[in-house]
Design a protein around this motif. Structure first.
Motif, PDB file in Angstrom:
ATOM      1  N   LEU A  78       0.864  -1.173   0.000  1.00  0.00           N
ATOM      2  CA  LEU A  78       0.000   0.000   0.000  1.00  0.00           C
ATOM      3  C   LEU A  78       0.905   1.229   0.000  1.00  0.00           C
ATOM      4  O   LEU A  78       1.703   1.422   0.929  1.00  0.00           O
ATOM      5  N   ILE A  79       0.795   2.036  -1.057  1.00  0.00           N
ATOM      6  CA  ILE A  79       1.745   3.126  -1.286  1.00  0.00           C
ATOM      7  C   ILE A  79       1.039   4.467  -1.118  1.00  0.00           C
ATOM      8  O   ILE A  79       0.111   4.788  -1.861  1.00  0.00           O
ATOM      9  N   ASP A  80       1.485   5.245  -0.125  1.00  0.00           N
ATOM     10  CA  ASP A  80       0.969   6.591   0.185  1.00  0.00           C
ATOM     11  C   ASP A  80      -0.471   6.540   0.705  1.00  0.00           C
ATOM     12  O   ASP A  80      -1.347   5.980   0.068  1.00  0.00           O
ATOM     13  N   ARG A  81      -0.653   7.178   1.882  1.00  0.00           N
ATOM     14  CA  ARG A  81      -1.943   7.238   2.572  1.00  0.00           C
ATOM     15  C   ARG A  81      -2.544   5.836   2.723  1.00  0.00           C
ATOM     16  O   ARG A  81      -3.721   5.606   2.473  1.00  0.00           O
ATOM     17  N   SER A  82      -1.708   4.905   3.113  1.00  0.00           N
ATOM     18  CA  SER A  82      -2.173   3.532   3.260  1.00  0.00           C
ATOM     19  C   SER A  82      -2.999   3.379   4.538  1.00  0.00           C
ATOM     20  O   SER A  82      -2.701   3.984   5.575  1.00  0.00           O
ATOM     21  N   PHE A  83      -4.026   2.549   4.454  1.00  0.00           N
ATOM     22  CA  PHE A  83      -4.964   2.409   5.564  1.00  0.00           C
ATOM     23  C   PHE A  83      -5.557   1.013   5.492  1.00  0.00           C
ATOM     24  O   PHE A  83      -6.055   0.584   4.447  1.00  0.00           O
ATOM     25  N   ILE A  84      -5.505   0.281   6.619  1.00  0.00           N
ATOM     26  CA  ILE A  84      -6.156  -1.023   6.724  1.00  0.00           C
ATOM     27  C   ILE A  84      -7.166  -0.953   7.868  1.00  0.00           C
ATOM     28  O   ILE A  84      -6.830  -0.542   8.980  1.00  0.00           O
ATOM     29  N   ILE A  85      -8.399  -1.378   7.584  1.00  0.00           N
ATOM     30  CA  ILE A  85      -9.468  -1.363   8.575  1.00  0.00           C
ATOM     31  C   ILE A  85     -10.127  -2.730   8.587  1.00  0.00           C
ATOM     32  O   ILE A  85     -10.383  -3.326   7.538  1.00  0.00           O
ATOM     33  N   SER A  86     -10.401  -3.242   9.784  1.00  0.00           N
ATOM     34  CA  SER A  86     -11.204  -4.453   9.926  1.00  0.00           C
ATOM     35  C   SER A  86     -12.201  -4.241  11.067  1.00  0.00           C
ATOM     36  O   SER A  86     -11.880  -3.605  12.076  1.00  0.00           O
ATOM     37  N   LYS A 117      -2.517   2.610   9.982  1.00  0.00           N
ATOM     38  CA  LYS A 117      -2.367   3.677   9.012  1.00  0.00           C
ATOM     39  C   LYS A 117      -0.895   4.061   8.896  1.00  0.00           C
ATOM     40  O   LYS A 117      -0.148   3.967   9.874  1.00  0.00           O
ATOM     41  N   GLY A 118      -0.488   4.499   7.716  1.00  0.00           N
ATOM     42  CA  GLY A 118       0.883   4.954   7.541  1.00  0.00           C
ATOM     43  C   GLY A 118       1.123   5.416   6.119  1.00  0.00           C
ATOM     44  O   GLY A 118       0.225   5.410   5.272  1.00  0.00           O
ATOM     45  N   LYS A 119       2.370   5.829   5.867  1.00  0.00           N
ATOM     46  CA  LYS A 119       2.701   6.295   4.513  1.00  0.00           C
ATOM     47  C   LYS A 119       2.825   5.112   3.567  1.00  0.00           C
ATOM     48  O   LYS A 119       2.177   5.063   2.526  1.00  0.00           O
ATOM     49  N   LEU A 120       3.674   4.163   3.912  1.00  0.00           N
ATOM     50  CA  LEU A 120       3.862   2.955   3.124  1.00  0.00           C
ATOM     51  C   LEU A 120       3.576   1.751   3.995  1.00  0.00           C
ATOM     52  O   LEU A 120       3.972   1.717   5.167  1.00  0.00           O
ATOM     53  N   MET A 121       2.937   0.740   3.415  1.00  0.00           N
ATOM     54  CA  MET A 121       2.561  -0.422   4.205  1.00  0.00           C
ATOM     55  C   MET A 121       2.680  -1.673   3.350  1.00  0.00           C
ATOM     56  O   MET A 121       2.344  -1.659   2.163  1.00  0.00           O
ATOM     57  N   THR A 122       3.160  -2.752   3.957  1.00  0.00           N
ATOM     58  CA  THR A 122       3.226  -4.053   3.284  1.00  0.00           C
ATOM     59  C   THR A 122       2.539  -5.091   4.156  1.00  0.00           C
ATOM     60  O   THR A 122       2.892  -5.247   5.335  1.00  0.00           O
ATOM     61  N   GLY A 123       1.547  -5.762   3.565  1.00  0.00           N
ATOM     62  CA  GLY A 123       0.875  -6.853   4.269  1.00  0.00           C
ATOM     63  C   GLY A 123       1.333  -8.188   3.715  1.00  0.00           C
ATOM     64  O   GLY A 123       1.270  -8.435   2.506  1.00  0.00           O
ATOM     65  N   GLY A 134       6.710   5.012   8.038  1.00  0.00           N
ATOM     66  CA  GLY A 134       6.378   6.434   7.933  1.00  0.00           C
ATOM     67  C   GLY A 134       5.025   6.758   8.535  1.00  0.00           C
ATOM     68  O   GLY A 134       4.000   6.272   8.072  1.00  0.00           O
ATOM     69  N   ASN A 135       5.073   7.596   9.614  1.00  0.00           N
ATOM     70  CA  ASN A 135       3.839   8.069  10.262  1.00  0.00           C
ATOM     71  C   ASN A 135       2.911   6.914  10.639  1.00  0.00           C
ATOM     72  O   ASN A 135       1.703   6.950  10.398  1.00  0.00           O
ATOM     73  N   ALA A 136       3.455   5.885  11.229  1.00  0.00           N
ATOM     74  CA  ALA A 136       2.674   4.699  11.575  1.00  0.00           C
ATOM     75  C   ALA A 136       1.729   4.992  12.739  1.00  0.00           C
ATOM     76  O   ALA A 136       2.130   5.559  13.758  1.00  0.00           O
ATOM     77  N   GLN A 137       0.476   4.594  12.593  1.00  0.00           N
ATOM     78  CA  GLN A 137      -0.534   4.746  13.634  1.00  0.00           C
ATOM     79  C   GLN A 137      -1.416   3.500  13.644  1.00  0.00           C
ATOM     80  O   GLN A 137      -1.637   2.887  12.610  1.00  0.00           O
ATOM     81  N   SER A 138      -1.913   3.194  14.853  1.00  0.00           N
ATOM     82  CA  SER A 138      -2.808   2.036  14.936  1.00  0.00           C
ATOM     83  C   SER A 138      -3.793   2.216  16.082  1.00  0.00           C
ATOM     84  O   SER A 138      -3.513   2.881  17.087  1.00  0.00           O
ATOM     85  N   SER A 178       7.306   6.168  14.126  1.00  0.00           N
ATOM     86  CA  SER A 178       7.724   6.320  12.720  1.00  0.00           C
ATOM     87  C   SER A 178       7.466   5.040  11.939  1.00  0.00           C
ATOM     88  O   SER A 178       6.919   5.057  10.835  1.00  0.00           O
ATOM     89  N   ASN A 179       7.872   3.913  12.488  1.00  0.00           N
ATOM     90  CA  ASN A 179       7.708   2.620  11.820  1.00  0.00           C
ATOM     91  C   ASN A 179       7.207   1.598  12.830  1.00  0.00           C
ATOM     92  O   ASN A 179       7.594   1.645  14.005  1.00  0.00           O
TER      93      ASN A 179
END
Length: 524
Positions: free
Chosen positions: A382-390, A401-407, A421-425, A444-445
């Motif tokens: 997930l590249i830029d403004r990545s967001f996963i919701i369940s 949520k974050g800038k870049l994300m890999t699942g 980058g800007n990791a939040q949960s 940050s990560n």
């Protein structure tokens, strides 16, 4: 009123003269024979036997043979030996035996039969030639040679006036470039165009063509194929109507287009499109659909336009989907504006407001890149403004949520998420079935490890900050990260729903997104 005797006599004689003249015109005339025998006791009444260099004429036809029986009253000829009939100085008919009816103009020629008309040569052992209507019919296999084309069939009608041959049953056309097998075919000897009137195969070194209607222009190698039509070469092309040019390799398809790429397990559909078998370029539109076939399931994708772009001499390709993309697979659904499938690394990249629903998760970003390995989903970027919701339970949502994300995916479930980058949960830990708190974290990560779709462990790097509180102490407005929006109502629930497009609501997605150019990104 009375008619004078002289007038009546004149009318009678005129009628008799016309009758005699008509009968005389229809009579077969003997022009020559080395000997003529007329023995009623041996041959019957009104029978002449002509032997040696026999020549007859009848209207516009001249006939030759070695021996003939002439039946005067019936106006018929039974001849044998070196039969030669010339019609209008252009058509020549040869054989070994002949039955000719002067009243109907029907010539029945048998054994070693050959009909020659201009550059058309017809051979058979059984041929009936109707002089009155100028057509020939064979019924026990025949062959026509027309320059480079050799055509055979069990039955056939040849019409010299219209330069047409109607072939029926076991039709075979041999051409240096291909062979045609058909049930019914109409061939034009002048234009070299074959009208397809039944199940027909056209087989060459490059492909096999099938149709049940249409035509094939043998002179220009152009075809119009209809009714269950397909072209089977390196790829299989189907359609209700296919216009095909063999020289350029170009096929244009109208209605029910299907392009089967067995190398990449992909089928492209649409109600209009084209395919070039030489360059392997393809395009489909009007209810366009892409099917990516996996061993256990199939991905169904719809877009306004689908395009296949060959790479590496056609061994690999890009498949591009433009505008209003929606897709469905049992374990994964999604939508976006545009998509690219790259067969080199079997990746699907989704552009412009992409949303993916998988394994109970909603994934959004500016760009989503999906990787498969051995036909199984392996990981998602997930590249830029990545967001996963369940959805944890009603009204409660786990969020990352974050800038870049890999699942990372194993057994069709995300088991690890890397956020850079800007990791939040926000997630809701449980004690068995009951939520025991709200965990909020940012750094940050971070890396999250999941077990049965629940966060089992979290590792935070660089400036970590987190808190754990009972759910009732956290206001509802603090249970959503910025840019949160639950979009399950827009998820296609079946493969039929990929054709239904609904515009997404306008909502704040957080920071300004990056812009991606589909063509620039995949320019080769």
């Amino acid at each position: 009123m009375q008619i004078s005797k002289s007038i009546f006599t004149a009318l009678f004689l005129a009628t008799l003269f016309c009758s005699v003249t008509t009968t005389a015109q229809r009579m077969v005339i003997v022009n020559n024979a080395d000997s003529l025998n007329h023995n009623e006791a041996v041959y019957g009444k009104d029978v002449q036997v002509l032997i040696g260099n026999v020549k007859f004429t009848h209207e516009t036809a001249v006939m030759y043979c070695d021996t003939a029986y002439r039946y005067i009253v019936d106006n018929k000829i039974k001849a044998s030996g070196n039969i030669h009939i010339i019609q209008n100085d252009t058509l020549h008919l040869y054989g070994k035996k002949l039955n000719y009816d002067g009243n109907t103009g029907l010539a029945q020629v048998r054994k070693d039969v050959k009909l020659v008309n201009k550059d058309v040569v017809l051979t058979t052992d059984y041929l009936d030639y109707d002089r009155a209507n100028n057509f020939a019919y064979y019924f026990n296999f025949g062959k026509i040679v027309n320059k480079e084309n050799i055509l055979t069939s069990k039955k056939g009608y040849y019409y010299p006036n219209t330069n047409q041959v109607f072939y029926k049953d076991s039709v075979v056309v041999n051409n240096p470039k291909y062979t045609i097998y058909s049930d019914t075919l109409i061939y034009h000897t002048e234009t070299k165009v074959s009208n397809i009137e039944g199940p027909t195969f056209i087989i060459s070194d490059s492909n096999t063509i099938y149709a049940e209607a249409g035509y094939y222009d043998m002179l220009h190698d152009i075809a119009l194929l209809k009714e269950n039509a397909y072209i089977d070469g390196e790829q299989l092309l189907k359609g209700d109507t296919i216009y095909y040019n063999r020289a350029s390799g170009y096929g244009e398809i109208f209605n029910s287009m299907e392009l089967h790429d067995t190398t990449n397990n992909v089928i492209i559909k649409g109600n209009y499109g084209f395919y070039n078998e030489i360059t392997q370029d393809a395009l489909a539109t009007l209810d366009a659909q892409l099917l990516q076939i996996y061993s256990k399931d199939t991905l169904y994708l719809h877009a306004d336009t689908l395009q296949a772009v060959p790479l590496n001499n056609g061994e690999e390709k890009l498949i591009k989907a433009y505008r209003k993309v929606k897709y469905f697979r049992k374990d994964m659904q999604g939508r976006c504006d545009s998509m690219v499938f790259d067969s080199r690394d079997t990746t699907n990249t989704f552009y412009y407001d992409p949303i993916m629903w998988s394994m109970g998760n909603q994934l959004t970003a500016d760009v989503i890149k999906m990787y498969t390995k051995n036909e199984v989903l392996d990981k998602v970027d997930l590249i830029d403004r990545s967001f996963i919701i369940s959805e944890e339970d009603t009204g409660r949502f786990n969020q990352v949520k974050g800038k870049l994300m890999t699942g990372y995916i194993r057994n069709n479930e995300i088991y690890k998420i890397d956020v850079n980058g800007n990791a939040q949960s926000i997630y809701f830990p449980k004690d068995r079935e009951h939520v025991i708190g709200v965990n909020k974290a940012e750094c940050s990560n971070m890396t999250l490890y999941l077990n049965q779709r629940m966060v089992d462990q979290i590792t935070m790097r660089v400036s970590p900050n987190g808190s754990m509180n009972p759910p009732f102490l956290v206001p509802d407005e603090n249970l959503r990260l910025e840019g949160f929006y639950w979009l399950d109502a827009f998820r296609p629930k079946s493969k039929e729903e990929i054709f239904i497009w609904e515009e997404l609501p306008t909502f704040d997605r957080g920071e300004n997104r990056s812009e991606y150019n589909l063509d620039d990104t995949y320019e080769e």
